[in-house]
Design a protein around this motif. Structure first.
Motif, PDB file in Angstrom:
ATOM      1  N   ARG A  74     -16.046 -58.461  63.233  1.00  0.00           N
ATOM      2  CA  ARG A  74     -16.269 -59.062  61.480  1.00  0.00           C
ATOM      3  C   ARG A  74     -17.511 -59.914  61.180  1.00  0.00           C
ATOM      4  NH1 ARG A  74     -11.652 -63.883  61.870  1.00  0.00           N
ATOM      5  NH2 ARG A  74     -10.465 -62.182  62.836  1.00  0.00           N
ATOM      6  N   ASP A  75     -17.588 -60.058  61.754  1.00  0.00           N
ATOM      7  CA  ASP A  75     -19.202 -61.187  60.868  1.00  0.00           C
ATOM      8  C   ASP A  75     -20.726 -60.068  60.609  1.00  0.00           C
ATOM      9  OD1 ASP A  75     -17.819 -63.670  61.966  1.00  0.00           O
ATOM     10  OD2 ASP A  75     -19.021 -63.780  63.922  1.00  0.00           O
ATOM     11  N   SER A  86     -25.736 -48.982  56.766  1.00  0.00           N
ATOM     12  CA  SER A  86     -26.205 -47.385  57.251  1.00  0.00           C
ATOM     13  C   SER A  86     -25.776 -47.562  59.046  1.00  0.00           C
ATOM     14  CB  SER A  86     -27.588 -47.294  56.719  1.00  0.00           C
ATOM     15  OG  SER A  86     -27.747 -47.183  55.764  1.00  0.00           O
ATOM     16  N   ALA A  87     -25.957 -49.037  59.494  1.00  0.00           N
ATOM     17  CA  ALA A  87     -26.258 -49.989  60.284  1.00  0.00           C
ATOM     18  C   ALA A  87     -24.598 -49.976  60.515  1.00  0.00           C
ATOM     19  CB  ALA A  87     -26.006 -50.892  60.863  1.00  0.00           C
ATOM     20  N   LEU A  88     -23.450 -49.539  60.020  1.00  0.00           N
ATOM     21  CA  LEU A  88     -22.272 -49.812  60.758  1.00  0.00           C
ATOM     22  C   LEU A  88     -21.855 -48.531  60.953  1.00  0.00           C
ATOM     23  CD1 LEU A  88     -20.625 -52.571  58.088  1.00  0.00           C
ATOM     24  CD2 LEU A  88     -20.996 -52.254  60.657  1.00  0.00           C
ATOM     25  N   PHE A  89     -22.724 -47.030  60.556  1.00  0.00           N
ATOM     26  CA  PHE A  89     -22.035 -45.780  60.696  1.00  0.00           C
ATOM     27  C   PHE A  89     -21.717 -45.311  61.553  1.00  0.00           C
ATOM     28  CE2 PHE A  89     -23.567 -44.874  56.109  1.00  0.00           C
ATOM     29  CZ  PHE A  89     -22.600 -44.620  55.186  1.00  0.00           C
ATOM     30  N   GLU A  90     -21.909 -45.764  63.400  1.00  0.00           N
ATOM     31  CA  GLU A  90     -21.496 -45.492  63.896  1.00  0.00           C
ATOM     32  C   GLU A  90     -20.924 -45.430  64.592  1.00  0.00           C
ATOM     33  OE1 GLU A  90     -23.706 -44.830  68.243  1.00  0.00           O
ATOM     34  OE2 GLU A  90     -25.265 -46.104  66.723  1.00  0.00           O
ATOM     35  N   TYR A  91     -20.230 -47.134  63.998  1.00  0.00           N
ATOM     36  CA  TYR A  91     -18.809 -47.668  64.444  1.00  0.00           C
ATOM     37  C   TYR A  91     -18.186 -47.448  63.928  1.00  0.00           C
ATOM     38  CZ  TYR A  91     -15.524 -51.225  64.808  1.00  0.00           C
ATOM     39  OH  TYR A  91     -14.162 -51.857  64.881  1.00  0.00           O
ATOM     40  N   SER A 123     -19.083 -45.357  68.284  1.00  0.00           N
ATOM     41  CA  SER A 123     -19.252 -45.937  69.648  1.00  0.00           C
ATOM     42  C   SER A 123     -18.393 -47.541  68.685  1.00  0.00           C
ATOM     43  CB  SER A 123     -21.635 -46.895  68.898  1.00  0.00           C
ATOM     44  OG  SER A 123     -20.919 -47.954  69.473  1.00  0.00           O
ATOM     45  N   ASN A 124     -17.529 -48.141  70.027  1.00  0.00           N
ATOM     46  CA  ASN A 124     -17.246 -49.345  69.627  1.00  0.00           C
ATOM     47  C   ASN A 124     -17.729 -50.691  69.919  1.00  0.00           C
ATOM     48  OD1 ASN A 124     -14.590 -47.430  69.513  1.00  0.00           O
ATOM     49  ND2 ASN A 124     -14.298 -47.083  71.694  1.00  0.00           N
ATOM     50  N   THR A 125     -19.232 -50.310  69.751  1.00  0.00           N
ATOM     51  CA  THR A 125     -19.665 -51.677  69.646  1.00  0.00           C
ATOM     52  C   THR A 125     -20.367 -51.945  68.132  1.00  0.00           C
ATOM     53  OG1 THR A 125     -20.133 -51.014  72.074  1.00  0.00           O
ATOM     54  CG2 THR A 125     -21.238 -52.687  70.104  1.00  0.00           C
TER      55      THR A 125
END
Length: 263
Positions: free
Chosen positions: A163-164, A213-218, A223-225
């Motif tokens: 959540r951070d 944008s950095a959160l899209f992969e998760y 990705s689960n990271t």
């Protein structure tokens, strides 16, 4: 870690045992006073040998203990089941929040581009390092409330480590809203708006875009990271989307390098 009873707790636990011991000793004393010691001992051994001590009171006591055990076990099983159901509900809410996260992030990115585009227009009107006094500052875009609510829901149902990064994104949006509102509300008081401050606001919009944008992969499940920091390459595409990267590449690249690690 050693467990140590407090004095009042030890007294409360020992009291019933003390009363029981007193009652037994009293009965023994009365028995020896009423009859010869030999008769008392002989009858006691005979009673133990024939199990005559298993009377109605003892059976009732064991039945009460058994019923109490079953009652406590039932309550514990119910509490365990309720906890599992609550955990399942939280997990379902988390999966739902993650499922709609890509849409929320897309709206956040568009919001950042809209803010950056308006700020770029203001920067282009600056003369001698400041915004002319007669320049009208229109209302800035409002963050999409549905997207903000989705991010909030995700934070509420996520582990602390996950959540951070999202919390920092929301915090950055709040700070940017405050700064842009301050710029516009101070305008009637002839407050000077420097071009360097506008550029800082542009970088804030680019950071919001980069964090989203950095959160899209998760968010998409690729990705689960969860990302734990924002890098300079995450911010560059925002400046291109805003339309300022080709105009002031060197100046903005140097300032981005001071804000974020290169890789």
């Amino acid at each position: 870690m050693k467990f140590k009873l407090k004095r009042r707790h030890a007294f409360a636990i020992g009291l019933p045992f003390g009363v029981l011991a007193f009652a037994i000793l009293r009965e023994i004393l009365w028995a020896f006073q009423a009859r010869d010691a030999g008769d008392v001992i002989s009858q006691a051994l005979s009673s133990v040998g024939s199990l005559r001590w298993v009377d109605t009171t003892l059976v009732t006591g064991f039945a009460a203990v058994g019923a109490a055990y079953l009652s406590v076990k039932t309550v514990r099983d119910q509490i365990r089941q309720d906890k599992q159901l609550e955990a399942d509900r939280i997990l379902a809410r988390h999966d739902a929040a993650r499922a709609v996260l890509p849409l929320a992030l897309s709206n956040i990115c568009q919001y950042a581009i809209d803010c950056g585009t308006q700020l770029r227009s203001l920067a282009a009107q600056c003369r001698d390092g400041r915004l002319p006094g007669d320049t009208i500052i229109a209302a800035f875009p409002v963050p999409p409330s549905d997207a903000i609510e989705s991010l909030k829901e995700f934070i509420e149902t996520s582990m602390r480590g996950d959540r951070d990064f999202v919390a920092k994104l929301l915090s950055k949006i709040q700070v940017q809203i405050s700064r842009l509102q301050g710029m516009r509300s101070d305008r009637p008081r002839d407050t000077i708006v420097l071009s360097i401050n506008i550029e800082d606001d542009i970088l804030d919009a680019a950071e919001i875009y980069g964090r989203a944008s950095a959160l899209f992969e998760y968010a998409r499940g690729d990705s689960n990271t969860m990302p734990n920091r924002l890098l300079a390459p995450d911010v560059y595409p925002a400046l291109s989307a805003i339309g300022i990267w080709d105009i002031s590449r060197e100046r903005f690249a140097e300032r981005i390098g001071r804000r974020f690690p290169p890789a």
